[in-house]
Scaffold this active site. Structure first.
Site, PDB file in Angstrom:
ATOM      1  N   PHE A 106      -0.188  -8.651  53.658  1.00  0.00           N
ATOM      2  CA  PHE A 106      -0.829  -9.758  54.368  1.00  0.00           C
ATOM      3  C   PHE A 106       0.123 -10.257  55.449  1.00  0.00           C
ATOM      4  O   PHE A 106       1.352 -10.213  55.294  1.00  0.00           O
ATOM      5  CB  PHE A 106      -1.173 -10.879  53.385  1.00  0.00           C
ATOM      6  CG  PHE A 106      -1.939 -12.018  53.993  1.00  0.00           C
ATOM      7  CD1 PHE A 106      -3.140 -11.804  54.636  1.00  0.00           C
ATOM      8  CD2 PHE A 106      -1.450 -13.312  53.918  1.00  0.00           C
ATOM      9  CE1 PHE A 106      -3.851 -12.847  55.201  1.00  0.00           C
ATOM     10  CE2 PHE A 106      -2.152 -14.372  54.473  1.00  0.00           C
ATOM     11  CZ  PHE A 106      -3.353 -14.132  55.112  1.00  0.00           C
ATOM     12  N   ASP A 177       8.221 -10.319  48.016  1.00  0.00           N
ATOM     13  CA  ASP A 177       6.989 -11.100  48.128  1.00  0.00           C
ATOM     14  C   ASP A 177       6.173 -10.806  46.872  1.00  0.00           C
ATOM     15  O   ASP A 177       5.596  -9.735  46.721  1.00  0.00           O
ATOM     16  CB  ASP A 177       6.222 -10.712  49.393  1.00  0.00           C
ATOM     17  CG  ASP A 177       4.953 -11.547  49.586  1.00  0.00           C
ATOM     18  OD1 ASP A 177       4.578 -12.296  48.657  1.00  0.00           O
ATOM     19  OD2 ASP A 177       4.337 -11.457  50.659  1.00  0.00           O
ATOM     20  N   HIS A 180       1.207 -11.350  44.926  1.00  0.00           N
ATOM     21  CA  HIS A 180       0.156 -10.631  44.203  1.00  0.00           C
ATOM     22  C   HIS A 180       0.534 -10.354  42.754  1.00  0.00           C
ATOM     23  O   HIS A 180      -0.287  -9.800  42.013  1.00  0.00           O
ATOM     24  CB  HIS A 180      -0.109  -9.267  44.855  1.00  0.00           C
ATOM     25  CG  HIS A 180      -0.774  -9.341  46.183  1.00  0.00           C
ATOM     26  ND1 HIS A 180      -1.227  -8.212  46.841  1.00  0.00           N
ATOM     27  CD2 HIS A 180      -1.094 -10.373  46.983  1.00  0.00           C
ATOM     28  CE1 HIS A 180      -1.773  -8.562  48.001  1.00  0.00           C
ATOM     29  NE2 HIS A 180      -1.688  -9.868  48.107  1.00  0.00           N
ATOM     30  N   GLN A 203      -1.596 -20.166  46.019  1.00  0.00           N
ATOM     31  CA  GLN A 203      -2.871 -20.402  46.690  1.00  0.00           C
ATOM     32  C   GLN A 203      -4.007 -20.194  45.701  1.00  0.00           C
ATOM     33  O   GLN A 203      -3.841 -19.542  44.673  1.00  0.00           O
ATOM     34  CB  GLN A 203      -2.958 -19.456  47.898  1.00  0.00           C
ATOM     35  CG  GLN A 203      -4.217 -19.555  48.713  1.00  0.00           C
ATOM     36  CD  GLN A 203      -5.224 -18.485  48.322  1.00  0.00           C
ATOM     37  OE1 GLN A 203      -4.924 -17.567  47.579  1.00  0.00           O
ATOM     38  NE2 GLN A 203      -6.432 -18.616  48.829  1.00  0.00           N
ATOM     39  N   LYS A 206      -4.886 -17.047  43.519  1.00  0.00           N
ATOM     40  CA  LYS A 206      -3.877 -16.441  42.656  1.00  0.00           C
ATOM     41  C   LYS A 206      -4.084 -16.855  41.198  1.00  0.00           C
ATOM     42  O   LYS A 206      -4.747 -17.846  40.904  1.00  0.00           O
ATOM     43  CB  LYS A 206      -2.473 -16.851  43.120  1.00  0.00           C
ATOM     44  CG  LYS A 206      -2.189 -16.589  44.591  1.00  0.00           C
ATOM     45  CD  LYS A 206      -2.385 -15.145  44.981  1.00  0.00           C
ATOM     46  CE  LYS A 206      -1.825 -14.814  46.349  1.00  0.00           C
ATOM     47  NZ  LYS A 206      -2.515 -15.454  47.466  1.00  0.00           N
ATOM     48  N   ARG A 236      15.964 -34.778  48.208  1.00  0.00           N
ATOM     49  CA  ARG A 236      16.054 -33.487  47.513  1.00  0.00           C
ATOM     50  C   ARG A 236      17.326 -32.755  47.934  1.00  0.00           C
ATOM     51  O   ARG A 236      18.032 -32.188  47.096  1.00  0.00           O
ATOM     52  CB  ARG A 236      14.818 -32.635  47.803  1.00  0.00           C
ATOM     53  CG  ARG A 236      14.849 -31.235  47.153  1.00  0.00           C
ATOM     54  CD  ARG A 236      14.864 -31.340  45.630  1.00  0.00           C
ATOM     55  NE  ARG A 236      15.088 -30.057  44.990  1.00  0.00           N
ATOM     56  CZ  ARG A 236      14.137 -29.353  44.396  1.00  0.00           C
ATOM     57  NH1 ARG A 236      12.894 -29.774  44.376  1.00  0.00           N
ATOM     58  NH2 ARG A 236      14.433 -28.215  43.803  1.00  0.00           N
ATOM     59  N   TYR A 248      24.997 -32.366  55.757  1.00  0.00           N
ATOM     60  CA  TYR A 248      23.739 -32.328  56.511  1.00  0.00           C
ATOM     61  C   TYR A 248      22.541 -32.786  55.686  1.00  0.00           C
ATOM     62  O   TYR A 248      21.395 -32.698  56.137  1.00  0.00           O
ATOM     63  CB  TYR A 248      23.483 -30.907  57.015  1.00  0.00           C
ATOM     64  CG  TYR A 248      24.647 -30.339  57.793  1.00  0.00           C
ATOM     65  CD1 TYR A 248      25.029 -30.892  59.017  1.00  0.00           C
ATOM     66  CD2 TYR A 248      25.380 -29.274  57.285  1.00  0.00           C
ATOM     67  CE1 TYR A 248      26.118 -30.388  59.724  1.00  0.00           C
ATOM     68  CE2 TYR A 248      26.461 -28.763  57.974  1.00  0.00           C
ATOM     69  CZ  TYR A 248      26.826 -29.327  59.193  1.00  0.00           C
ATOM     70  OH  TYR A 248      27.908 -28.831  59.880  1.00  0.00           O
ATOM     71  N   ARG A 258       7.648 -29.854  51.307  1.00  0.00           N
ATOM     72  CA  ARG A 258       7.536 -30.313  49.930  1.00  0.00           C
ATOM     73  C   ARG A 258       6.139 -30.046  49.359  1.00  0.00           C
ATOM     74  O   ARG A 258       5.133 -30.155  50.064  1.00  0.00           O
ATOM     75  CB  ARG A 258       7.860 -31.811  49.843  1.00  0.00           C
ATOM     76  CG  ARG A 258       9.350 -32.105  50.049  1.00  0.00           C
ATOM     77  CD  ARG A 258       9.654 -33.561  49.749  1.00  0.00           C
ATOM     78  NE  ARG A 258       9.115 -34.444  50.768  1.00  0.00           N
ATOM     79  CZ  ARG A 258       9.782 -34.836  51.848  1.00  0.00           C
ATOM     80  NH1 ARG A 258      11.030 -34.418  52.047  1.00  0.00           N
ATOM     81  NH2 ARG A 258       9.240 -35.656  52.725  1.00  0.00           N
TER      82      ARG A 258
END
Length: 429
Positions: A106, A177, A180, A203, A206, A236, A248, A258
């Site tokens: 994808f 990745d 899937h 998402q 899934k 965080r 930083y 987030r």
């Protein structure tokens, strides 16, 4: 006759015959449970509506996945794309760097690299799994190559031993990745624990779903810290960042990635039942594969020895012989008329899309087009063949879908008996 004794003859529904499934089946996922509704309602009732630090349900979600992934540092994010962007940023991908990526994936797998100024260099696929081919990776390495991205496509793990060996030999990082492949394993090791970093999508399609959401798992502390600075500034980053980067923490490196509390709540509940759903899905899709394998010309998904598909995100059936003579599009139409939710794969190989075929892309307004490799049809023939010869079927998961599995096999048998006529129809069109 099918194994259940149902007659599969008769005219195709495409020609006015009676459909096998009436009304037509439309696969629906997810099925929201009472526990998931209660989890979101509880967040509303106690006013847990946003996060700045590592807190609330998000902490539980990250701890769940950190425990599952052999103690990797985990970070909940707003999407799987954000998780990939964070991984690439944290590992140092930048302008002019080349990262080797599958063409059979994808677009979100590679597009964050574009935002960092890096160049996605596409690679061909393995014929059986559709995953990135280690031989293609080895052939594409140049002095500008800094990393490798793999997609465990449709839940099948990539050939990680060979890929990691190539990476070590050339000093490259590896991003997995896993969008899937929740719960998939490679020779006893769960995906997400093999590379330098791993991204998961939560998402809604899934097996672990958050509506929208994602997760980053990092091998090294510094990669986790840099990801926090990219998308989780202030509280965080002050909690999770130590050493020289901590100065930083008040600003971070500029983005808000987030995860929403509601997303974390849904993802936590679906994570807790993931293994049960994976087992149920494996049983039903095994039944579907066994039924289709008895029909000449149909090749169900292959799972290599030592591999487990876990969530099995997609069931991709390969067509050969007379099925290909009719053509995947016409076969899908015929099966759709029989009431099946079947279609050609939605994502073409990336090199066939304009962004990767044009060579020069206007990424920045009023600036010279950014130069990328100009791919063309035929450059990656294996990936093209996998895409051309595949059909997408539903990933049946629930006990009440067992009868549907049998009806799907019945419909394929019916169409198989009419393939010569279907092929002739295609010629006439």
């Amino acid at each position: 006759m099918t194994a259940s004794g149902t007659t599969t003859g008769g005219a195709l529904a495409l020609d006015g015959g009676t459909p096998v499934i009436e009304p037509a089946h439309r696969f629906q996922w997810p099925r929201i449970s009472d526990d998931e509704r209660a989890a979101v309602t509880a967040l509303l009732e106690r006013g847990e509506l946003s996060y700045y630090g590592r807190e609330g349900v998000l902490t539980e979600l990250e701890e769940f996945w950190s425990g599952r992934l052999s103690g990797r540092r985990t970070l909940g994010l707003s999407s799987g794309t954000a998780a990939l962007h964070s991984a690439y940023f944290a590992l140092g991908a930048g302008p002019g760097d080349e990262v080797l990526c599958p063409t059979n994936t994808f677009l979100a797998t590679v597009m964050p690299l574009v935002q960092l100024g890096a160049v996605p260099v596409l690679c061909d696929a393995e014929a059986d799994t559709g995953n990135i081919d280690p031989a293609a990776i080895a052939a594409a390495i140049t002095p500008r190559t800094v990393g490798i991205t793999v997609t465990h496509l449709w839940g099948h793990p990539c050939e990680m031993d060979a890929i990691l060996q190539i990476a070590r030999r050339h000093g490259l990082w590896v991003v997995e990745d896993c969008s899937h492949a929740h719960g998939a394993s490679y020779h006893g090791r769960e995906v997400g624990t093999l590379g330098d970093a791993a991204a998961f999508s939560f998402q809604a399609a899934k097996i672990v779903y958050a509506g929208q959401g994602g997760l980053l798992a990092s091998r090294e502390t510094e990669v986790h810290e840099r990801a926090c600075l990219l998308g989780h500034f202030r509280v965080r980053s002050e909690q999770d960042v130590a050493g020289p980067l901590k100065r930083y923490a008040s600003t971070g490196f500029g983005l808000n990635y987030r995860m929403h509390p509601f997303a974390a709540g849904l993802a936590l509940q679906s994570s807790r039942v993931m293994d049960q759903r994976i087992a149920a899905r494996a049983e039903l899709l095994g039944r579907l594969a066994d039924g289709l394998a008895t029909i000449p010309g149909l090749v169900p998904p292959v799972t290599r020895e030592g591999c487990d598909r876990g969530a099995y995100y997609g069931f991709k059936l390969r067509l050969t012989g007379p099925w290909l003579a009719a053509g995947a599009d016409l076969v899908a139409r015929a099966l759709g008329a029989e009431g099946l939710d079947v279609h050609p794969p939605g994502s073409r190989p990336l090199h066939l899309l304009p962004f990767f075929a044009d060579g020069a892309v206007p990424v920045r307004r009023n600036a010279s087009p950014q130069q990328y490799p100009a791919y063309k049809e035929g450059d990656f023939p294996v990936a093209e063949e996998v895409w051309r010869t595949s059909l997408s079927l539903p990933t049946f998961t629930f006990a009440d879908e067992a009868g549907l599995v049998d009806r799907y096999c019945e419909a394929f048998e019916k169409v198989a008996g009419q393939l010569p006529a279907l092929t002739e129809r295609g010629v006439r069109q």
